[in-house]
Design an enzyme around this catalytic site. Sequence first.
Site, PDB file in Angstrom:
ATOM      1  N   ASN A  38       0.787  -1.318  -0.138  1.00  0.00           N
ATOM      2  CA  ASN A  38       0.068   0.006  -0.093  1.00  0.00           C
ATOM      3  C   ASN A  38       0.764   1.079   0.072  1.00  0.00           C
ATOM      4  O   ASN A  38       0.465   2.163  -0.878  1.00  0.00           O
ATOM      5  CB  ASN A  38      -0.910   0.121   1.232  1.00  0.00           C
ATOM      6  CG  ASN A  38      -1.815  -0.927   1.374  1.00  0.00           C
ATOM      7  OD1 ASN A  38      -2.340  -1.457   0.102  1.00  0.00           O
ATOM      8  ND2 ASN A  38      -2.569  -1.187   2.352  1.00  0.00           N
ATOM      9  N   TYR A 113      -6.070 -15.726   6.238  1.00  0.00           N
ATOM     10  CA  TYR A 113      -5.599 -17.134   5.812  1.00  0.00           C
ATOM     11  C   TYR A 113      -4.080 -17.054   5.128  1.00  0.00           C
ATOM     12  O   TYR A 113      -3.947 -17.001   4.121  1.00  0.00           O
ATOM     13  CB  TYR A 113      -6.504 -17.972   4.878  1.00  0.00           C
ATOM     14  CG  TYR A 113      -7.963 -18.023   5.486  1.00  0.00           C
ATOM     15  CD1 TYR A 113      -8.224 -19.161   5.846  1.00  0.00           C
ATOM     16  CD2 TYR A 113      -8.740 -16.952   5.538  1.00  0.00           C
ATOM     17  CE1 TYR A 113      -9.418 -19.275   6.549  1.00  0.00           C
ATOM     18  CE2 TYR A 113      -9.944 -17.140   6.043  1.00  0.00           C
ATOM     19  CZ  TYR A 113     -10.558 -18.159   6.463  1.00  0.00           C
ATOM     20  OH  TYR A 113     -11.407 -18.445   7.237  1.00  0.00           O
ATOM     21  N   ALA A 259      -5.402   3.768   6.149  1.00  0.00           N
ATOM     22  CA  ALA A 259      -5.193   5.000   6.448  1.00  0.00           C
ATOM     23  C   ALA A 259      -3.693   5.285   7.062  1.00  0.00           C
ATOM     24  O   ALA A 259      -3.026   6.178   6.676  1.00  0.00           O
ATOM     25  CB  ALA A 259      -6.149   5.586   7.530  1.00  0.00           C
ATOM     26  N   ASP A 261      -1.180   3.593   6.195  1.00  0.00           N
ATOM     27  CA  ASP A 261      -0.241   3.297   5.228  1.00  0.00           C
ATOM     28  C   ASP A 261       0.016   4.635   4.422  1.00  0.00           C
ATOM     29  O   ASP A 261       0.931   4.929   4.137  1.00  0.00           O
ATOM     30  CB  ASP A 261      -0.927   2.138   4.346  1.00  0.00           C
ATOM     31  CG  ASP A 261      -0.892   0.725   5.155  1.00  0.00           C
ATOM     32  OD1 ASP A 261      -0.119   0.435   6.319  1.00  0.00           O
ATOM     33  OD2 ASP A 261      -1.718  -0.160   4.679  1.00  0.00           O
ATOM     34  N   ASP A 297      -8.401  -0.199   0.508  1.00  0.00           N
ATOM     35  CA  ASP A 297      -7.110   0.062   1.250  1.00  0.00           C
ATOM     36  C   ASP A 297      -6.445   1.371   0.577  1.00  0.00           C
ATOM     37  O   ASP A 297      -5.608   2.090   1.127  1.00  0.00           O
ATOM     38  CB  ASP A 297      -6.048  -1.041   1.081  1.00  0.00           C
ATOM     39  CG  ASP A 297      -5.945  -1.912   2.081  1.00  0.00           C
ATOM     40  OD1 ASP A 297      -7.135  -2.323   2.764  1.00  0.00           O
ATOM     41  OD2 ASP A 297      -4.822  -2.811   2.395  1.00  0.00           O
TER      42      ASP A 297
HETATM   43  O1  KDG Z   1      -2.586  -1.651   6.716  1.00  0.00           O
HETATM   44  C1  KDG Z   1      -3.488  -2.070   5.914  1.00  0.00           C
HETATM   45  C2  KDG Z   1      -3.196  -3.758   6.155  1.00  0.00           C
HETATM   46  O2  KDG Z   1      -3.518  -4.141   7.275  1.00  0.00           O
HETATM   47  C3  KDG Z   1      -3.998  -4.600   5.171  1.00  0.00           C
HETATM   48  O3  KDG Z   1      -3.685  -4.139   3.783  1.00  0.00           O
HETATM   49  C4  KDG Z   1      -3.574  -6.020   5.296  1.00  0.00           C
HETATM   50  O4  KDG Z   1      -1.284  -5.996   5.484  1.00  0.00           O
HETATM   51  C5  KDG Z   1      -2.410  -6.151   6.110  1.00  0.00           C
HETATM   52  C6  KDG Z   1      -2.161  -7.082   7.241  1.00  0.00           C
HETATM   53  O5  KDG Z   1      -1.379  -7.766   7.564  1.00  0.00           O
HETATM   54  O6  KDG Z   1      -3.092  -6.608   8.250  1.00  0.00           O
END
Ligand code: KDG
Length: 319
Positions: A38, A113, A259, A261, A297
Site C-alpha cells: 500500500n 488465511y 489510512a 499506510d 485500502d
Molecule cells: O494497513 C492495512 C493492512 O493491514 C492490510 O492491507 C492488510 O497488510 C495487512 C495486514 O497484514 O493486516
Amino acid sequence: TVDVVCLGESMVTFVPSQDGRLADVPAFHRSIGGAESNVACTLARAGHSARWVSRVGADGFGDHLVAAIAAAGVDVGAVQRDPHRPTGIYFRTAGERATTVDAAPGRAEVVYYRKGSAASALSPALVQRRDVWAGRVLHLTGITCALSATCASLMRRLTHREPGRPLVSFDVNHRPALWHGADPWLLAEIARGCDLVFVGEDEAQAAWGLADADAIRAALPEPATVVVKQGAAGATAFSGGERVHVPAPAVDVVAHVGAGDAFAAGFLSATLRGLPLRDRLRHGHLLAAAALTVPGDLAAPPARGHADGLAALDDTAWG
Ligand code: KDG
C-alpha cells in the site's frame, strides 16, 4: 536508485458486499491488501519510484497481486514466486465495529488465511541485500515480525545498524490477530534499530502499555524520528530536539483500513522532498484523509501541487 523499497506480505483481500458480521456476509469482491505494498503504491501514484519486495505463490492470486501492484507503477521485478506455498488471503468486515477476532474496539473484523504462505517463508537467505538496500529508504512494518520465525530473523537482520544502509522506516502496525500471545515487545526491539518509526498511540498502549506520545519517545530514544499517530487528534513527531504536533483534518470516516499506510506514504514523500517536520506531518494527514474516505485500502493521492497547497493552509485550517 529507486526512492523507496517496501518489503512485506501482500494478500488478496475479500471485501464484503454489505456491512455486518462476517458470519452474515453472503458475498465478497476481490481487492488487494498489504501494508507495505500500500505504501509503495501510494508513493508511486504520488510520483516517486517505488519497489516492492516480497514472495507470492505460483497461483492466480499471486498473478493478480503482482499485476495490480505493477499497475500502480511499482517495480515488482524482485518479487519471488513460490511453487510450493500459496499466496495469503484475508477477509474483513466493511464497517468499523468491535470484534472478537481483532481485539481493538471500533476496528473491522479481520480473518487471515496466511499461515504457511509464500511470504511467510521470507528469510535472510532469500532476501538479497542489493534488492532491499537499493533505495533511499527501506520501508518495513511490524506485520512481518509476526509472520514466522524466518520473517522475524529477516526483520532483525534488516534493522541491524550497519554503514551504508538506506534510511530504514518502520511502521509498528501491531495486528493483535497475528500475535497469538507472542510478546509484542519484539516490535519495540525492532523499532529501536530503525531511523524513522510510525506508531499509533492506541497500538503502543495495546502492545507495550505506553500511554502517550512522550512515553513512547522515551521508550524509543534511538530512532532519529518517531511519529506518534493519535487518531482524530492528529500526530506528534519527535526528531532531533524538535517536538511537533499537527492536528488531523476532520473527515467523515468510511473505513480506517489503509489510512496508516497512506499516512506513512505522505510523510515519506515529504521526507524524500526534504520538507520540514510540520509539512511532513501535514502530507501524512492529507494522504490519510484520502484513504479514510474510501472503503478500500488505497485512495488516489492528491496531485503534488494540490497537496502542497493544502499543506500550506494556515494553522486555523488545521484544527
Ligand atoms: O494497513 C492495512 C493492512 O493491514 C492490510 O492491507 C492488510 O497488510 C495487512 C495486514 O497484514 O493486516
